[in-house]
Write an enzyme that holds these catalytic residues in place. Sequence first.
Site, mmCIF file in Angstrom:
data_model
loop_
_atom_site.group_PDB
_atom_site.id
_atom_site.type_symbol
_atom_site.label_atom_id
_atom_site.label_comp_id
_atom_site.label_asym_id
_atom_site.label_seq_id
_atom_site.Cartn_x
_atom_site.Cartn_y
_atom_site.Cartn_z
ATOM 1 N N ALA A 150 1.152 -10.350 -5.706
ATOM 2 C CA ALA A 150 0.979 -9.715 -7.026
ATOM 3 C C ALA A 150 1.092 -10.745 -8.143
ATOM 4 C CB ALA A 150 2.009 -8.600 -7.206
ATOM 5 N N LYS B 185 -13.754 -7.449 7.623
ATOM 6 C CA LYS B 185 -13.275 -6.115 8.007
ATOM 7 C C LYS B 185 -14.312 -5.071 7.594
ATOM 8 C CE LYS B 185 -9.762 -2.706 6.901
ATOM 9 N NZ LYS B 185 -8.568 -2.357 6.145
ATOM 10 N N GLU C 52 -4.070 2.704 4.979
ATOM 11 C CA GLU C 52 -5.448 2.501 4.526
ATOM 12 C C GLU C 52 -5.555 1.199 3.723
ATOM 13 O OE1 GLU C 52 -8.345 3.845 5.109
ATOM 14 O OE2 GLU C 52 -7.812 5.628 6.258
ATOM 15 N N THR D 126 -4.040 -0.323 1.157
ATOM 16 C CA THR D 126 -4.300 -0.104 -0.266
ATOM 17 C C THR D 126 -3.401 -0.876 -1.238
ATOM 18 O OG1 THR D 126 -3.041 1.925 0.098
ATOM 19 C CG2 THR D 126 -5.408 2.145 -0.170
HETATM 20 P P1 FAD Z 1 6.654 -9.995 -2.876
HETATM 21 O O1 FAD Z 1 5.722 -10.586 -1.909
HETATM 22 O O2 FAD Z 1 7.949 -9.460 -2.342
HETATM 23 O O3 FAD Z 1 6.969 -11.093 -3.976
HETATM 24 C C1 FAD Z 1 8.095 -10.980 -4.826
HETATM 25 C C2 FAD Z 1 8.274 -12.278 -5.574
HETATM 26 O O4 FAD Z 1 9.355 -12.117 -6.480
HETATM 27 C C3 FAD Z 1 8.617 -13.473 -4.692
HETATM 28 O O5 FAD Z 1 7.959 -14.623 -5.154
HETATM 29 C C4 FAD Z 1 10.103 -13.616 -4.888
HETATM 30 O O6 FAD Z 1 10.542 -14.950 -4.686
HETATM 31 C C5 FAD Z 1 10.225 -13.197 -6.346
HETATM 32 N N1 FAD Z 1 11.589 -12.789 -6.689
HETATM 33 C C6 FAD Z 1 12.248 -11.673 -6.304
HETATM 34 N N2 FAD Z 1 13.510 -11.684 -6.800
HETATM 35 C C7 FAD Z 1 13.615 -12.818 -7.528
HETATM 36 C C8 FAD Z 1 14.674 -13.424 -8.282
HETATM 37 N N3 FAD Z 1 15.891 -12.862 -8.376
HETATM 38 N N4 FAD Z 1 14.431 -14.600 -8.877
HETATM 39 C C9 FAD Z 1 13.219 -15.208 -8.798
HETATM 40 N N5 FAD Z 1 12.191 -14.695 -8.107
HETATM 41 C C10 FAD Z 1 12.397 -13.517 -7.473
HETATM 42 N N6 FAD Z 1 -0.890 -4.567 1.495
HETATM 43 C C11 FAD Z 1 -2.198 -4.528 1.774
HETATM 44 O O7 FAD Z 1 -3.020 -4.505 0.859
HETATM 45 N N7 FAD Z 1 -2.637 -4.527 3.066
HETATM 46 C C12 FAD Z 1 -1.777 -4.503 4.106
HETATM 47 O O8 FAD Z 1 -2.209 -4.530 5.256
HETATM 48 C C13 FAD Z 1 -0.387 -4.461 3.834
HETATM 49 N N8 FAD Z 1 0.524 -4.381 4.827
HETATM 50 C C14 FAD Z 1 1.855 -4.281 4.505
HETATM 51 C C15 FAD Z 1 2.805 -4.054 5.510
HETATM 52 C C16 FAD Z 1 4.150 -3.902 5.183
HETATM 53 C C17 FAD Z 1 5.154 -3.629 6.241
HETATM 54 C C18 FAD Z 1 4.575 -4.030 3.843
HETATM 55 C C19 FAD Z 1 6.029 -3.920 3.475
HETATM 56 C C20 FAD Z 1 3.653 -4.267 2.852
HETATM 57 C C21 FAD Z 1 2.292 -4.363 3.172
HETATM 58 N N9 FAD Z 1 1.347 -4.533 2.183
HETATM 59 C C22 FAD Z 1 0.018 -4.520 2.479
HETATM 60 C C23 FAD Z 1 1.777 -4.702 0.799
HETATM 61 C C24 FAD Z 1 1.690 -6.165 0.416
HETATM 62 O O9 FAD Z 1 2.471 -6.937 1.282
HETATM 63 C C25 FAD Z 1 2.177 -6.334 -1.000
HETATM 64 O O10 FAD Z 1 1.535 -5.409 -1.823
HETATM 65 C C26 FAD Z 1 1.836 -7.683 -1.512
HETATM 66 O O11 FAD Z 1 2.284 -8.678 -0.647
HETATM 67 C C27 FAD Z 1 2.448 -7.911 -2.881
HETATM 68 O O12 FAD Z 1 3.793 -8.129 -2.811
HETATM 69 P P2 FAD Z 1 4.508 -8.513 -4.169
HETATM 70 O O13 FAD Z 1 3.894 -9.768 -4.695
HETATM 71 O O14 FAD Z 1 4.542 -7.327 -5.036
HETATM 72 O O15 FAD Z 1 6.019 -8.777 -3.695
#
Ligand code: FAD
Length: 504
Positions: A18, A81, A343, A345
Amino acid sequence: MTPADPVRDIVIVGGGTAGWMAAAALAKVAGTRERSITVVESDAIGTVGVGEATIPPIQLFNKLLSIDEADFLRATQGSYKLGIQFVGWGRRDHVYMHPFGLFGPDMNGIAFSHYWLRALKAGGDPDNHLFIAEGEAMRLNRFGRVPPSPGLPRINYAYHFDASLYAAHLRAYAERLGVIRREGKIVAVDQDGESSLIRSVLLQDGRTVGGDFFIDCSGFAGLLIDGALKAGYDDWTHWLPANRAVAVPSERVDPLTPYTRSTARDAGWQWRIPLQHRTGNGYVFSDAFISEDQATRDLMESLDGRALGEPRVLRFTTGRRRKSWVGNCVALGLASGFLEPLESTSIHLIQAAISKLLALFPATAVDTRMAGLFNTFMDSQYESVRDFIIAHYKVSQRDDTPFWRHCRDMPTPDTVQARLDNFRARGEVMVENHELFRESNWFPVLYGQGLTPEGYHPLADAMPEAELAATLVRIRQAIRSRVDELPSHPDFLARLCGTPRQGD
Ligand code: FAD
């Protein structure tokens, strides 16, 4: 700071998928000359590290950034895909597909599915995949990027990729455009005492990173949106009981399939995602119906290649923030909510939120009108995806374990029930304009799970019988000739990426 301050310094908290998607898109569209963009991430905390399957609109995001497809697939070890294969979902022994493509062409303004249902009722072939080019290509393990040609169907596609490598690719892209990266763990959030607006974040080593506008991409932690701003969370576990996943990569197995597989298990379902360098696997389950240890054992015993690491359990609560945009902070990705990846998403919801944020980008630190529009939009996105996922569980005919009986008996939102009733009556679900999943998505899933409509659109009867029969043959032939010209998925990928095929 005041709500009327212009947005000059943007701080993105979190460097997962994200955070770097947001940084790359903002750097491309807003630039870094008028405004600074800083990403704060913690190597010690790391990212969620899963999330590998996507849906077709991801192509638009890469196009916005002018990312070359071959470079992208090489950098992320990606594959193509065409849809999802569902195993054991309708019944234990049953397989169906949810391909990305259209189920035949509309005719006389009426969806093809109604003509097909008419033919089915008259004794026609019940195999709906014959009329979806991507479904045929999935079955034959083929893939190709085809130019539009009159009379022949398109091939819609998305990607599987290593999400950590995608984030790294986007990080390099964003840093080239001037995005600043700060590594460090955030230990406190400084807010204005009166307005509660966020002024800065404090890192463990004493540094502060200040800004006018904050984007919370801190994952499940929701450091700003929840920790500081207390936006609240709607828990949807009563509709979608899964609250755990155990994930593990395994060795690549050939042939590389152009689809995600979702296999229903005793207390949830298991994903299989083929990448160039490995296969991603995970079991999504509810701990009310199976222990973490048992789910891990079930996963490890079912891998089709050698495990490449230790299984990792992830815990989540399905639902979404009551508001994603509060004051001078907007939450994206896992910080804004989570729906199980049935799915694929989540990455799409990040992309949709970024597009909306760019469209509504505020001139000043606070713009309640833009924030309101954004929150309404995100509510509709989350809710419509949620409903589609609930429908998978609700329509399944499985009743062989307590988990599946729970799904059969659980309440559903009225919106889902209305759709199922419409579909049962006449084979359509009446999607709204804003919805991501269209009739061409709902049909293969509901029919694939075993819900055959009792009727169809009355005007589909207007076509003379001989004309309908000839039309079906013509469409079927067009699909067949389109798919026949496609190379195998591994061949196409190896040629595009300039890599040898496995075993060559
Ligand atoms: P994260 O990857 O958790 O990143 C969080 C960031 O915040 C990291 O850089 C971390 O270091 C930082 N952070 C947190 N706390 C602090 C702090 N205190 N200080 C400094 N930095 C901090 N999505 C799909 O589209 N397709 C899929 O097939 C899919 N499969 C999934 C399967 C599972 C089991 C899960 C749980 C999720 C899946 N997702 C999937 C969702 C996808 O993984 C996430 O939407 C995507 O990786 C985005 O994650 P994020 O960046 O929001 O969070």
